[in-house]
Each structure stands twice: as structure tokens, then as C-alpha cells.
Design a protein around this motif. Structure first.
Motif, mmCIF file in Angstrom:
data_model
loop_
_atom_site.group_PDB
_atom_site.id
_atom_site.type_symbol
_atom_site.label_atom_id
_atom_site.label_comp_id
_atom_site.label_asym_id
_atom_site.label_seq_id
_atom_site.Cartn_x
_atom_site.Cartn_y
_atom_site.Cartn_z
ATOM 1 N N TYR A 61 18.081 39.610 -18.861
ATOM 2 C CA TYR A 61 17.596 39.476 -17.493
ATOM 3 C C TYR A 61 17.274 40.806 -16.805
ATOM 4 N N GLY A 62 17.531 41.916 -17.451
ATOM 5 C CA GLY A 62 17.171 43.206 -16.893
ATOM 6 C C GLY A 62 18.083 43.723 -15.806
ATOM 7 N N ARG A 63 19.240 43.125 -15.652
ATOM 8 C CA ARG A 63 20.218 43.600 -14.671
ATOM 9 C C ARG A 63 21.611 43.208 -15.153
ATOM 10 N N THR A 64 22.632 43.778 -14.533
ATOM 11 C CA THR A 64 23.997 43.443 -14.928
ATOM 12 C C THR A 64 24.540 42.331 -14.033
ATOM 13 N N LYS A 121 36.833 16.992 -28.987
ATOM 14 C CA LYS A 121 36.820 16.572 -30.383
ATOM 15 C C LYS A 121 35.647 15.678 -30.778
ATOM 16 N N ASP A 122 34.911 15.155 -29.814
ATOM 17 C CA ASP A 122 33.769 14.327 -30.196
ATOM 18 C C ASP A 122 32.512 14.859 -29.536
ATOM 19 N N ARG A 123 31.390 14.469 -30.096
ATOM 20 C CA ARG A 123 30.096 15.015 -29.689
ATOM 21 C C ARG A 123 29.811 14.771 -28.211
ATOM 22 N N ALA A 124 30.102 13.568 -27.741
ATOM 23 C CA ALA A 124 29.824 13.224 -26.349
ATOM 24 C C ALA A 124 30.613 14.107 -25.394
ATOM 25 N N ALA A 125 31.865 14.382 -25.739
ATOM 26 C CA ALA A 125 32.707 15.194 -24.865
ATOM 27 C C ALA A 125 32.223 16.634 -24.800
ATOM 28 N N LEU A 126 31.848 17.199 -25.957
ATOM 29 C CA LEU A 126 31.376 18.585 -25.949
ATOM 30 C C LEU A 126 30.017 18.695 -25.260
ATOM 31 N N LEU A 127 29.138 17.708 -25.475
ATOM 32 C CA LEU A 127 27.845 17.715 -24.806
ATOM 33 C C LEU A 127 28.022 17.617 -23.292
ATOM 34 N N ASP A 128 28.946 16.801 -22.856
ATOM 35 C CA ASP A 128 29.208 16.662 -21.426
ATOM 36 C C ASP A 128 29.666 18.004 -20.840
ATOM 37 N N TYR A 129 30.553 18.689 -21.546
ATOM 38 C CA TYR A 129 31.006 19.999 -21.075
ATOM 39 C C TYR A 129 29.848 20.975 -20.993
ATOM 40 N N TYR A 130 29.013 21.044 -22.016
ATOM 41 C CA TYR A 130 27.871 21.954 -22.008
ATOM 42 C C TYR A 130 26.911 21.630 -20.854
ATOM 43 N N ARG A 131 26.668 20.365 -20.616
ATOM 44 C CA ARG A 131 25.781 19.989 -19.516
ATOM 45 C C ARG A 131 26.346 20.424 -18.166
ATOM 46 N N ARG A 132 27.648 20.287 -18.013
ATOM 47 C CA ARG A 132 28.284 20.697 -16.759
ATOM 48 C C ARG A 132 28.226 22.211 -16.592
ATOM 49 N N VAL A 133 28.396 22.944 -17.679
ATOM 50 C CA VAL A 133 28.243 24.396 -17.607
ATOM 51 C C VAL A 133 26.824 24.749 -17.191
ATOM 52 N N ARG A 134 25.847 24.113 -17.810
ATOM 53 C CA ARG A 134 24.439 24.386 -17.499
ATOM 54 C C ARG A 134 24.144 24.142 -16.025
ATOM 55 N N ARG A 135 24.644 23.046 -15.483
ATOM 56 C CA ARG A 135 24.381 22.727 -14.072
ATOM 57 C C ARG A 135 25.092 23.695 -13.129
ATOM 58 N N SER A 136 26.201 24.260 -13.571
ATOM 59 C CA SER A 136 26.990 25.141 -12.700
ATOM 60 C C SER A 136 26.412 26.549 -12.589
ATOM 61 N N LEU A 137 25.574 26.939 -13.534
ATOM 62 C CA LEU A 137 25.063 28.309 -13.576
ATOM 63 C C LEU A 137 23.902 28.518 -12.612
ATOM 64 N N ARG A 138 23.716 29.770 -12.217
ATOM 65 C CA ARG A 138 22.549 30.152 -11.435
ATOM 66 C C ARG A 138 21.303 30.123 -12.330
ATOM 67 N N PRO A 139 20.108 30.165 -11.727
ATOM 68 C CA PRO A 139 18.881 30.134 -12.544
ATOM 69 C C PRO A 139 18.844 31.211 -13.626
ATOM 70 N N GLU A 140 19.286 32.430 -13.302
ATOM 71 C CA GLU A 140 19.426 33.471 -14.326
ATOM 72 C C GLU A 140 20.867 33.441 -14.821
#
Length: 264
Positions: A37-40, A124-143
């Protein structure tokens, strides 16, 4: 008669001395984020933060930084508050520790979410890990950047104990059980001391052993635009040298550790 050494030891200090390297992790996060992203980055969320060692290093190294640590274990979180955060002095105001589930929705939006020490293996299952990843994605700023470590190789699937000697103790990584059908993975950390005493099962892990291919597929499905794998180089003896570079292909090492980054 003196007490056995094991009875005088703090398991969290032993863990930090043998498992964690917050200085290197903070440097890695800042380097990779800046390359992308060109910045810290300034605002970090440490999921499964345990003793919040990365949070502490994040704000101690850079006064403008802020950090949030999230963990479900109250005893460990309180230990981190007393031993890692409060000693920061005024910089402790830049850290917030939250007792709770990393999947819970929160108002703040960090630039970086880190989940180190294979902690997400708890899903331990695909649905649970995918749910966590989706929540991380939504929580992050655009960069935004998500970063975690992963390990594997043929040796990761073999029940065995691996010992590493330190000045005052021996760290023992115990791969107690692996099920190739379900991926179920049970591991322990033990500590042994020069007088023969030991702390058995200082830490216990009931996990699933995920693969690099699986986690990258799930990250893309969760909405991340790009993923990168950072593979560790080797020294002249063929051992890991602690230097991680982005790769398209790995090698056939019998045991390896890598970082995975995902960008919004």
C-alpha cells in the motif's frame, strides 16, 4: 530441600521465550503492508492474542500505533495485561484488550488483522473457518491486510516429540495425534528443566491441520482480492533462516513454516 525448578516457573514466560518472536512479526507486518500500500500501518488487531505480546511490541516500537487484542482465555489475557501492557507506561493507553470471540462484530476497523501461532486451527470445519475469514474481511479498512502463519510438510502429520534446548529449559513440541480422514490434530507443549522436573501439557491444542491450498481457496471465497504466501529461506545447513519471501511455488521440505497474507 529446594523446590523442583518446574514449580517455580511461569508457563506464559516460557511460551513467550520459546514460541513467540514479536519483534520479527511486527517488522514483517510493516514491511509487507508498506510494499502493498505504499505506507506503514498504524492500527493492528491481534486475534487469539494470548498474552498480547504482539500488541505490546506494536505500540512500544512506534508511538503513533494503536492495537487491539482479542482472546477468549481470561487468565491468559489478564497475564498479558499485567506483564506486557501495563509495563508500557503511557503507551499502554494505545492498547485495548478484549475478552471475547474473534468473530464478534466490533465498531473499530483496523488496517491489519493478525492471527499468529496457528491459532485459527481451532476452527475445525470449512464453514467455520470461512465464516471467520469473511468476518475478518468485513472488519478491515479498504486498504486492509490479514496475516497469519501456517505450517505443514510430511513431518507435521506424524505423531512425535520435537525438543529444542534453551539456556534454562527444554521446549518440547508434542504432536500427539493426527487423523488423515478428518484432519483432527492434537498437540501439546511440555517444558523440561535441568533438575529433571517438567511441566507436562503446559499448553494443549485441539485443532484441525489445514493446508496452504485450503486456506488460500477460503480467503478468495471470503472476498479477499489477493493472497500471497511467504516462504522461509534456508541457511547453509538447510535449516530455516527466518527470512520470508513471496513465492508462487514451495519446495518439498519435510517440515515448513510460512506466512499467508490476504489483501482487501
Amino acid at each position: 530441600m529446594p523446590k523442583p525448578i518446574a514449580r517455580t516457573q511461569d508457563r506464559h514466560r516460557l511460551y513467550e521465550a520459546s514460541v513467540q518472536n514479536p519483534d520479527e512479526e511486527v517488522r514483517f507486518i510493516r514491511r509487507v503492508y508498506k510494499q502493498r500500500y505504499g505506507r506503514t500501518p498504524v492500527f493492528l488487531r491481534e486475534d487469539f492474542c494470548g498474552t498480547a505480546a504482539v500488541c505490546a511490541r506494536w505500540v512500544k516500537s512506534f508511538p503513533e500505533n494503536r492495537a487491539v487484542g482479542v482472546d477468549l482465555d481470561e487468565e491468559t489475557l489478564e497475564w498479558g495485561r499485567r506483564n506486557n501492557i501495563e509495563p508500557l507506561g503511557r503507551a499502554a493507553e494505545q492498547v485495548r484488550l478484549i475478552l471475547g470471540d474473534v468473530r464478534s462484530r466490533r465498531a473499530f476497523r483496523p488496517e491489519v488483522v493478525a492471527a499468529m501461532n496457528f491459532s485459527y486451527f481451532v476452527f475445525k470445519d470449512r464453514a467455520a473457518l470461512l465464516d471467520y475469514y469473511r468476518r475478518v474481511r468485513r472488519s478491515l479498512r479498504p486498504e486492509g491486510m490479514f496475516v497469519f502463519d501456517i505450517y505443514g510438510g510430511p513431518e507435521s502429520q506424524i505423531p512425535q516429540e520435537e525438543e529444542t534446548d534453551y539456556d534454562d529449559f527444554t521446549y518440547v513440541w508434542d504432536q500427539d495425534h493426527y487423523d488423515p480422514v478428518t484432519g483432527a490434530y492434537r498437540c501439546y507443549i511440555h517444558f523440561r528443566f535441568p533438575d529433571g522436573s517438567r511441566i507436562r501439557k503446559a499448553f494443549a491444542y485441539d485443532w484441525r491441520l489445514w493446508t496452504l491450498t485450503e486456506v488460500q481457496d477460503l480467503l478468495r471465497e471470503a472476498g479477499f482480492s489477493e493472497t500471497r504466501v511467504y516462504w522461509e529461506g534456508t541457511d547453509e545447513d538447510g535449516d530455516g533462516n527466518g527470512v520470508f519471501r513471496p513465492v508462487k511455488k514451495g519446495d518439498d521440505a519435510i517440515s515448513w513454516v510460512a506466512y499467508v497474507t490476504a489483501f482487501c
